[in-house]
Write a protein that holds these residues in place. Structure first.
Motif, mmCIF file in Angstrom:
data_model
loop_
_atom_site.group_PDB
_atom_site.id
_atom_site.type_symbol
_atom_site.label_atom_id
_atom_site.label_comp_id
_atom_site.label_asym_id
_atom_site.label_seq_id
_atom_site.Cartn_x
_atom_site.Cartn_y
_atom_site.Cartn_z
ATOM 1 N N ASP A 1 -20.771 13.403 33.566
ATOM 2 C CA ASP A 1 -19.486 12.947 34.077
ATOM 3 C C ASP A 1 -18.880 11.941 33.120
ATOM 4 O O ASP A 1 -19.587 11.094 32.552
ATOM 5 C CB ASP A 1 -19.641 12.306 35.454
ATOM 6 N N PHE A 2 -17.575 12.039 32.931
ATOM 7 C CA PHE A 2 -16.874 11.129 32.029
ATOM 8 C C PHE A 2 -15.668 10.550 32.730
ATOM 9 O O PHE A 2 -14.908 11.256 33.376
ATOM 10 C CB PHE A 2 -16.423 11.866 30.766
ATOM 11 N N GLU A 3 -15.521 9.228 32.623
ATOM 12 C CA GLU A 3 -14.363 8.544 33.169
ATOM 13 C C GLU A 3 -13.968 7.456 32.167
ATOM 14 O O GLU A 3 -14.811 6.662 31.747
ATOM 15 C CB GLU A 3 -14.735 7.909 34.509
ATOM 16 N N PRO A 4 -12.694 7.431 31.747
ATOM 17 C CA PRO A 4 -12.288 6.415 30.770
ATOM 18 C C PRO A 4 -12.415 5.009 31.346
ATOM 19 O O PRO A 4 -12.363 4.817 32.566
ATOM 20 C CB PRO A 4 -10.835 6.767 30.457
ATOM 21 N N LYS A 5 -12.583 4.039 30.461
ATOM 22 C CA LYS A 5 -12.729 2.650 30.901
ATOM 23 C C LYS A 5 -11.485 2.173 31.646
ATOM 24 O O LYS A 5 -11.578 1.445 32.611
ATOM 25 C CB LYS A 5 -12.988 1.757 29.691
ATOM 26 N N ILE A 6 -10.315 2.589 31.152
ATOM 27 C CA ILE A 6 -9.051 2.237 31.792
ATOM 28 C C ILE A 6 -8.417 3.540 32.288
ATOM 29 O O ILE A 6 -8.106 4.419 31.477
ATOM 30 C CB ILE A 6 -8.108 1.534 30.801
ATOM 31 N N PRO A 7 -8.245 3.708 33.611
ATOM 32 C CA PRO A 7 -7.679 4.952 34.129
ATOM 33 C C PRO A 7 -6.345 5.300 33.457
ATOM 34 O O PRO A 7 -5.508 4.426 33.224
ATOM 35 C CB PRO A 7 -7.475 4.654 35.619
ATOM 36 N N GLY A 8 -6.186 6.565 33.101
ATOM 37 C CA GLY A 8 -4.959 7.034 32.466
ATOM 38 C C GLY A 8 -4.918 6.849 30.965
ATOM 39 O O GLY A 8 -3.976 7.263 30.307
ATOM 40 N N SER A 9 -5.941 6.239 30.400
ATOM 41 C CA SER A 9 -5.967 6.030 28.949
ATOM 42 C C SER A 9 -6.729 7.171 28.272
ATOM 43 O O SER A 9 -7.398 7.955 28.924
ATOM 44 C CB SER A 9 -6.609 4.683 28.609
ATOM 45 N N ASP A 10 -6.607 7.259 26.964
ATOM 46 C CA ASP A 10 -7.212 8.354 26.206
ATOM 47 C C ASP A 10 -8.457 7.866 25.471
ATOM 48 O O ASP A 10 -8.346 7.255 24.409
ATOM 49 C CB ASP A 10 -6.195 8.930 25.221
ATOM 50 N N TYR A 11 -9.601 8.107 26.062
ATOM 51 C CA TYR A 11 -10.879 7.771 25.439
ATOM 52 C C TYR A 11 -11.675 9.031 25.117
ATOM 53 O O TYR A 11 -12.898 8.977 24.962
ATOM 54 C CB TYR A 11 -11.708 6.861 26.353
ATOM 55 N N MET A 12 -11.017 10.181 25.036
ATOM 56 C CA MET A 12 -11.729 11.436 24.793
ATOM 57 C C MET A 12 -12.467 11.423 23.462
ATOM 58 O O MET A 12 -13.475 12.095 23.304
ATOM 59 C CB MET A 12 -10.766 12.620 24.856
ATOM 60 N N GLY A 13 -11.984 10.664 22.492
ATOM 61 C CA GLY A 13 -12.649 10.580 21.200
ATOM 62 C C GLY A 13 -14.050 10.010 21.292
ATOM 63 O O GLY A 13 -14.856 10.179 20.380
#
Length: 75
Positions: free
Chosen positions: A34-46
């Motif tokens: 499961d993956f969830e960015p640190k800040i919702p709505g931000s782009d941490y896919m890298g």
């Protein structure tokens, strides 16, 4: 699970091969948990394991096939 992310304003699949060696057709992400960015709505896919699918990758894939994904720890 694999996720394909197409570039902004482009179709979601390759519509042709381009001479431009710098063009990234899409990114291929290999999601193992499961993956969830640190800040919702931000782009941490890298931060996830991924490959940029460009002409260099396509040429290497033509030579090595799915073993290329294994060597890049994507399979």
């Amino acid at each position: 699970m694999f996720v394909i992310e197409a570039g902004k304003g482009r179709r979601s699949w390759i519509s042709g091969i381009f001479e431009d060696d710098d063009r990234v057709y899409f990114n291929l992400y290999y999601i193992t948990q499961d993956f969830e960015p640190k800040i919702p709505g931000s782009d941490y896919m890298g931060a996830n394991k991924h490959l940029h699918i460009d002409n260099s990758f396509l040429n290497s894939y033509a030579t090595y096939g799915k073993d290329l994904l294994v060597r890049n720890h994507m399979a």
